[in-house]
Design an enzyme around this catalytic site. Structure first.
Site, PDB file in Angstrom:
ATOM      1  N   ARG A 225      10.105   7.812  15.846  1.00 35.42           N
ATOM      2  CA  ARG A 225       9.131   8.672  15.166  1.00 35.42           C
ATOM      3  C   ARG A 225       8.838   9.927  15.970  1.00 35.42           C
ATOM      4  NH1 ARG A 225       4.466   5.792  12.020  1.00 35.42           N
ATOM      5  NH2 ARG A 225       6.348   5.374  10.812  1.00 35.42           N
TER       6      ARG A 225
ATOM      7  N   GLN B 251      12.522  -5.670  11.058  1.00 38.84           N
ATOM      8  CA  GLN B 251      11.221  -5.301  11.614  1.00 38.84           C
ATOM      9  C   GLN B 251      10.099  -6.029  10.891  1.00 38.84           C
ATOM     10  OE1 GLN B 251      11.489  -1.015  11.091  1.00 38.84           O
ATOM     11  NE2 GLN B 251      11.776  -0.707  13.287  1.00 38.84           N
TER      12      GLN B 251
ATOM     13  N   LYS C 116       8.385   1.012  23.310  1.00 43.20           N
ATOM     14  CA  LYS C 116       9.718   1.629  23.353  1.00 43.20           C
ATOM     15  C   LYS C 116       9.718   3.037  23.944  1.00 43.20           C
ATOM     16  CE  LYS C 116       9.572   3.209  18.508  1.00 43.20           C
ATOM     17  NZ  LYS C 116      10.214   3.029  17.181  1.00 43.20           N
TER      18      LYS C 116
ATOM     19  N   ASP D 199       0.835  -1.196   0.000  1.00 45.94           N
ATOM     20  CA  ASP D 199       0.000   0.000   0.000  1.00 45.94           C
ATOM     21  C   ASP D 199       0.876   1.255   0.000  1.00 45.94           C
ATOM     22  OD1 ASP D 199      -2.861   1.223   0.674  1.00 45.94           O
ATOM     23  OD2 ASP D 199      -1.394   2.232   1.947  1.00 45.94           O
TER      24      ASP D 199
ATOM     25  N   GLU E  83       9.725  -9.598  12.115  1.00 52.17           N
ATOM     26  CA  GLU E  83       9.090  -9.672  13.428  1.00 52.17           C
ATOM     27  C   GLU E  83       7.591  -9.397  13.341  1.00 52.17           C
ATOM     28  OE1 GLU E  83      10.227 -10.589  16.580  1.00 52.17           O
ATOM     29  OE2 GLU E  83      11.742 -11.409  15.214  1.00 52.17           O
ATOM     30  N   ASN E  84       7.212  -8.389  12.555  1.00 56.05           N
ATOM     31  CA  ASN E  84       5.801  -8.007  12.473  1.00 56.05           C
ATOM     32  C   ASN E  84       4.923  -9.117  11.896  1.00 56.05           C
ATOM     33  OD1 ASN E  84       6.219  -5.450  13.549  1.00 56.05           O
ATOM     34  ND2 ASN E  84       6.490  -4.470  11.557  1.00 56.05           N
TER      35      ASN E  84
ATOM     36  N   TYR F  69       2.803  10.444  -0.693  1.00 56.11           N
ATOM     37  CA  TYR F  69       3.924  10.058   0.150  1.00 56.11           C
ATOM     38  C   TYR F  69       5.227  10.480  -0.515  1.00 56.11           C
ATOM     39  CZ  TYR F  69       0.504   6.948   2.454  1.00 56.11           C
ATOM     40  OH  TYR F  69      -0.589   6.428   3.103  1.00 56.11           O
TER      41      TYR F  69
ATOM     42  N   SER G 246      -1.544   2.354  11.217  1.00 54.87           N
ATOM     43  CA  SER G 246      -1.052   2.637  12.566  1.00 54.87           C
ATOM     44  C   SER G 246      -1.601   1.682  13.622  1.00 54.87           C
ATOM     45  CB  SER G 246      -1.367   4.088  12.968  1.00 54.87           C
ATOM     46  OG  SER G 246      -0.594   4.468  14.084  1.00 54.87           O
TER      47      SER G 246
END
Length: 338
Positions: free
Chosen positions: A230, A293, A218, A49, A296-297, A54, A208
């Site tokens: 972020r 990452q 974190k 996506d 892991e996700n 962006y 999100s």
């Protein structure tokens, strides 16, 4: 990887979908972005996506380049239109959902992505300044031209979705998705948007799911945000995350750690798995600034959280949760961007 049907269509998408907002063409170098996309492919993710806005088109270009050489039929590529895009100086029609902007934007997106069509073309916001009939006719013409297979919306209210769905049906095209923000901490779609979409055969593709990273654990109460996170990004990330950085919220998030431990999940995996417990959610959008990452996700795919654990999560978060349905309407711009 697990797959779910998107709305009442026959299109199946990976329930962990890779999104490149705030990363590709902006926060990370192109070679790292490409490595993240390849890590997603290696993990079984087939759905990607992006949006024309962006990094002002750069994110689409990076994604297109990273997917080059892959079998197109094995991928589902999504993009969006609404926000101002294009080279400076921007003109008055370089934004919104007018027929002119939509027709020009789809061609630009396809060129940057290096593909003849996108699987899903989404209205990135609702445009109160353009007749909805004009917008939906333009989307229908794009579908009939073969430039998009399905259409969707992002951050529309339940009323707006109902009106768009009615027009889409009259025009013979399939409005099958809604892309809202949704997480353990941000549940504003639950009272109105989700029931309307269930009724209409529309799925959520949620962004999100980790509340801008807060649900990863974190961020610690009373401590400055980690360097490079972020919350320390002045390019836009810090503005998006600040609503979740109250010390009470961060304390409650830390109290979720025992729940994640008992389920054998990281806190980030717990957050992603939580949104996927909602049967109206087809996919959770995850981004990455490092390939590891992604690996892991994706472990959140297929996870079933027991009812007792879901109840504990609600008790821990308590009034840190935002669930006011009126907040959905705040995503609709109240003035022209240009």
């Amino acid at each position: 990887m697990e797959f779910r049907y998107l709305g009442n269509s026959g299109l199946q998408i990976s329930e962990i979908t890779y999104g490149n907002w705030l990363t590709h063409g902006s926060q990370v170098e192109n070679d790292v972005a490409t490595a993240c996309v390849h890590a997603a492919l290696d993990a079984g993710i087939t759905t990607f996506d992006t949006a024309d806005v962006y990094a002002n088109g750069a994110a689409e270009e990076v994604l297109g380049a990273a997917l080059r050489g892959q079998r197109r039929e094995s991928l589902e590529i999504f993009t969006k239109v609404y926000w101002p895009t294009g080279p400076a100086p921007l003109g008055k029609n370089d934004t919104g959902l007018s027929r002119k902007h939509i027709m020009e934007s789809i061609d630009g997106s396809l060129r940057r992505l290096g593909t003849d069509y996108v699987d899903l073309y989404q209205a990135h916001r609702y445009d109160t300044f353009t007749p909805l009939e004009e917008t939906m006719q333009a989307f229908a013409d794009i579908v009939r031209a073969g430039k998009a297979l399905y259409i969707g919306v992002s951050e529309w209210t339940a009323e707006q979705i109902r009106a768009g769905h009615t027009l889409a049906r009259q025009l013979g095209v399939s409005l099958i998705s809604s892309q809202p923000q949704y997480s353990m901490l941000w549940r504003v779609i639950e009272p109105e948007v989700v029931p309307a979409c269930r009724e209409l055969g529309i799925s959520q593709i949620v962004w999100s799911p980790m509340a801008q990273g807060v649900l990863s654990g974190k961020y610690r109460p009373g401590q400055p945000p980690p360097a490079g996170s972020r919350a320390s990004d002045e390019k836009g990330g810090a503005d998006m995350i600040k609503r979740f950085l109250a010390n009470d919220t961060l304390t409650r998030v830390q109290d979720l750690a025992p729940v994640a431990d008992e389920l054998g999940l990281s806190m980030a995996q717990l957050a992603i798995a939580w949104v996927l417990q909602n049967d109206n959610v087809a996919a959770a959008l995850v981004g990455a600034s490092r390939p590891e990452q992604v690996a892991e996700n994706v472990k959140a795919a297929g996870v079933a959280i027991p009812a007792e654990a879901l109840t504990r999560i609600d008790a821990v978060l308590g009034d840190a949760v935002t669930a006011d349905p009126k907040l959905v309407a705040r995503s609709t711009p109240t003035k022209r961007m240009l």
